[in-house]
Design a protein around this motif. Structure first.
Motif, PDB file in Angstrom:
ATOM      1  N   SER A 128     -29.495 109.236 -12.563  1.00 16.81           N
ATOM      2  CA  SER A 128     -29.965 109.409 -14.091  1.00 16.81           C
ATOM      3  C   SER A 128     -28.799 109.921 -14.816  1.00 16.81           C
ATOM      4  N   MET A 129     -28.017 110.780 -14.525  1.00 14.86           N
ATOM      5  CA  MET A 129     -26.790 111.268 -14.982  1.00 14.86           C
ATOM      6  C   MET A 129     -25.835 110.128 -15.325  1.00 14.86           C
ATOM      7  N   LEU A 130     -25.548 109.297 -14.368  1.00 18.74           N
ATOM      8  CA  LEU A 130     -24.618 108.429 -14.378  1.00 18.74           C
ATOM      9  C   LEU A 130     -25.042 107.307 -15.676  1.00 18.74           C
ATOM     10  N   ASP A 131     -26.389 107.014 -15.488  1.00 23.62           N
ATOM     11  CA  ASP A 131     -26.924 106.000 -16.226  1.00 23.62           C
ATOM     12  C   ASP A 131     -26.858 106.467 -17.804  1.00 23.62           C
ATOM     13  N   MET A 132     -27.280 107.724 -18.103  1.00 24.25           N
ATOM     14  CA  MET A 132     -26.994 108.216 -19.176  1.00 24.25           C
ATOM     15  C   MET A 132     -25.766 108.272 -19.748  1.00 24.25           C
ATOM     16  N   SER A 150     -17.330 117.735  -6.869  1.00 26.06           N
ATOM     17  CA  SER A 150     -17.802 116.416  -6.921  1.00 26.06           C
ATOM     18  C   SER A 150     -16.691 115.309  -7.481  1.00 26.06           C
ATOM     19  N   PHE A 151     -15.634 115.824  -7.933  1.00 20.71           N
ATOM     20  CA  PHE A 151     -14.302 115.199  -8.565  1.00 20.71           C
ATOM     21  C   PHE A 151     -13.670 114.464  -7.238  1.00 20.71           C
ATOM     22  N   VAL A 152     -13.392 115.429  -6.515  1.00 22.21           N
ATOM     23  CA  VAL A 152     -12.563 114.975  -5.240  1.00 22.21           C
ATOM     24  C   VAL A 152     -13.355 114.181  -4.437  1.00 22.21           C
ATOM     25  N   THR A 153     -14.705 114.385  -4.197  1.00 22.25           N
ATOM     26  CA  THR A 153     -15.712 113.450  -3.485  1.00 22.25           C
ATOM     27  C   THR A 153     -15.652 112.117  -4.166  1.00 22.25           C
ATOM     28  N   ILE A 202     -21.797 104.565  -4.311  1.00 21.33           N
ATOM     29  CA  ILE A 202     -22.993 105.542  -4.444  1.00 21.33           C
ATOM     30  C   ILE A 202     -23.521 106.071  -3.200  1.00 21.33           C
ATOM     31  N   SER A 203     -23.272 105.085  -2.176  1.00 17.43           N
ATOM     32  CA  SER A 203     -23.513 105.501  -0.820  1.00 17.43           C
ATOM     33  C   SER A 203     -23.222 106.286  -0.086  1.00 17.43           C
ATOM     34  N   LEU A 204     -21.967 106.521  -0.507  1.00 18.43           N
ATOM     35  CA  LEU A 204     -21.020 107.594  -0.177  1.00 18.43           C
ATOM     36  C   LEU A 204     -20.974 108.889  -0.800  1.00 18.43           C
ATOM     37  N   THR A 205     -21.154 108.732  -2.145  1.00 18.77           N
ATOM     38  CA  THR A 205     -21.078 110.116  -3.044  1.00 18.77           C
ATOM     39  C   THR A 205     -22.278 110.834  -3.137  1.00 18.77           C
ATOM     40  N   VAL A 206     -23.436 110.225  -3.252  1.00 23.40           N
ATOM     41  CA  VAL A 206     -24.715 110.938  -3.351  1.00 23.40           C
ATOM     42  C   VAL A 206     -25.015 111.576  -2.085  1.00 23.40           C
ATOM     43  N   LEU A 264     -20.955 114.956 -13.554  1.00 31.30           N
ATOM     44  CA  LEU A 264     -19.739 114.961 -14.388  1.00 31.30           C
ATOM     45  C   LEU A 264     -18.516 114.742 -13.505  1.00 31.30           C
ATOM     46  N   GLY A 265     -18.439 115.280 -12.427  1.00 25.87           N
ATOM     47  CA  GLY A 265     -17.359 115.192 -11.585  1.00 25.87           C
ATOM     48  C   GLY A 265     -17.247 113.529 -11.097  1.00 25.87           C
ATOM     49  N   LEU A 266     -18.348 113.136 -10.763  1.00 21.88           N
ATOM     50  CA  LEU A 266     -18.259 111.807 -10.230  1.00 21.88           C
ATOM     51  C   LEU A 266     -17.916 110.905 -11.442  1.00 21.88           C
ATOM     52  N   PHE A 267     -18.484 110.976 -12.652  1.00 23.46           N
ATOM     53  CA  PHE A 267     -18.220 110.290 -13.834  1.00 23.46           C
ATOM     54  C   PHE A 267     -16.683 110.065 -14.065  1.00 23.46           C
TER      55      PHE A 267
END
Length: 431
Positions: free
Chosen positions: A235-239, A348-351, A367-371, A414-417
């Motif tokens: 949801s956050m990545l989509d927005m 989350s950024f490092v991940t 996404i299968s790794l990060t989530v 936000l870290g993933l983004f």
């Protein structure tokens, strides 16, 4: 209702690129709805539909939601519009990886396949079963939640009771899902069963071995298997990519699950007099705590990955990423003055960075790794304590816990983004 895609084929002898507009647009829509059913976000669904559409000499415009896709395909002077929907949202990382590989090779293979041959390949993917039995999924939830409890500060007693509670709770949840019971009933019954199973097993240990009643606080961990990691993160990545329809629908879906679970947990706690007290301090040195957090984080992420139907190798890779990212986050909080939200961003950024490296080497969907790797960072304990205190009219304390949770929750995606901005060229641009 099931769509019988092959019934719409008019000519089996011509190449897919020469088929009618309706037949080609059917392939585009089916690829999109199958990816949506795997739990991936709107941006990835739309990107896959565009790749397939271009390969079939079409232009595609799509609007993606949580359960629906509305799209139009254009060819020369004609257009063809459809609306597709799925019955419920779910997560299947194994099928997601297979679909991404299918889409990646589609531009080469579609030149030599008919529409029927393409649908037969998609049939095979769609009807592929899960990698794990219901019992294995229950054990995965038990492993994940017991590891989660240790990372929250619990000890061996809390972990053991949580293993029993979460395992029984997720077993009931899976059994209800096979009967197609509606979502909120599924969540409510499984959470209540998890809390009560924790309590009964704890009472058994208390009576049989004299275990202290102060260990009852771990019941919170027994319900954490319901955390909606995929819809929340996507949801956050989509927005962030301005897919507001999908983002807001996914966020509402995730909040509905979280609110239902916490309210049911609160009601059960009131009925059986459970209280979310602080865990008893563990007599561990900082070095030993760090060394134990690594395997605990790995086991927690591995368990969540199995719950998402990841193959064992993919689950192992996600576990390694989670062990590194989550341990880094916890150590930053303990050893520095960095606030919990900022530490969650770093973790989350490092991940996300590591997931991109693994993606390039092994081809697993990011996404299968990060989530699974960052779902263990979601502050379920804070959310529950916030709801519990508000429920007993301790509004100030409840609001404080919810604000702490909100800060961490906002920084995790936000870290993933930011990681995707650095390492994914397609993600970096709006077109």
């Amino acid at each position: 209702m099931t769509i019988h895609w092959k019934d719409f084929i008019s000519d089996d002898t011509i190449c897919a690129t020469e088929a009618s507009l309706a037949e080609r647009s059917g392939v585009v829509g089916r690829v999109g709805i199958m990816l949506l059913a795997c739990g991936t976000g709107a941006w990835r669904v739309r990107d896959a539909m565009n790749i397939v559409a271009r390969s079939l000499n079409l232009t595609c415009s799509a609007e993606v939601g949580l359960l629906t896709i509305s799209y139009t395909c254009f060819s020369q002077n004609f257009s063809h519009s459809r609306v597709l929907t799925i019955a419920k949202s779910g997560v299947n990382t194994d099928k997601l990886g297979i679909m991404e590989r299918f889409v990646k090779k589609f531009p080469r293979e579609c030149q030599h396949l008919t529409i029927r041959q393409i649908h037969l390949q998609l049939d095979k993917i769609q009807h592929q079963g899960g990698n794990y039995t219901i019992l294995q999924a229950a054990l995965a939830a038990a492993l994940a939640c017991s590891s989660f409890v240790f990372l929250l500060g619990g000890g061996p007693i809390e972990m053991l009771c949580c293993f029993v509670g979460a395992g029984i709770g997720n077993l009931i949840r899976k059994l209800m899902a096979t009967q197609r019971i509606t979502l909120l009933a599924d969540i409510s019954v499984s959470v209540a069963a998890a809390c009560l199973s924790y309590l009964f097993f704890f009472k058994f240990l208390n009576l049989a071995f004299g275990v202290s009643s102060q260990h009852e606080a771990g019941y919170i961990g027994a319900m954490l298997f319901v955390i909606p990691g995929f819809p929340f993160i996507t949801s956050m990545l989509d927005m962030s990519k301005l897919d507001m329809k999908s983002g807001l629908e996914r966020l509402s879906y995730a909040l509905m699950i979280i609110i239902t679970a916490t309210l049911v947990g609160w009601l059960v706690a009131l009925m059986v007099h459970l209280r979310p007290q602080n865990f008893l301090p563990l007599p561990l040195s900082p070095l030993l705590m760090m060394l134990l957090r690594l395997p605990a984080s790995f086991c927690g992420v591995y368990g969540f990955s199995v719950m998402f139907n990841s193959p064992r190798k993919m689950a192992f890779a996600a576990g390694v990423l989670g062990a590194l990212g989550n341990t880094l986050r916890l150590e930053l909080v303990d050893l520095t003055n960095i606030p919990a939200g900022a530490a969650a961003f770093v973790g989350s950024f490092v991940t996300g960075i590591l997931a991109s490296v693994v993606n390039k080497k092994h081809g697993y969907p990011r996404i299968s790794l990060t989530v699974p790797a960052i779902v263990i960072m979601i502050p379920g304990l804070y959310i529950y304590r916030g709801v519990y205190n508000i429920g007993i009219n301790a509004i100030g304390i409840g609001a404080l816990w919810l604000c702490k949770a909100a800060m961490i929750i906002m920084f995790i995606p936000l870290g993933l983004f930011v990681a995707r901005i650095f390492l994914d060229k397609k993600w970096r641009y709006c077109d």
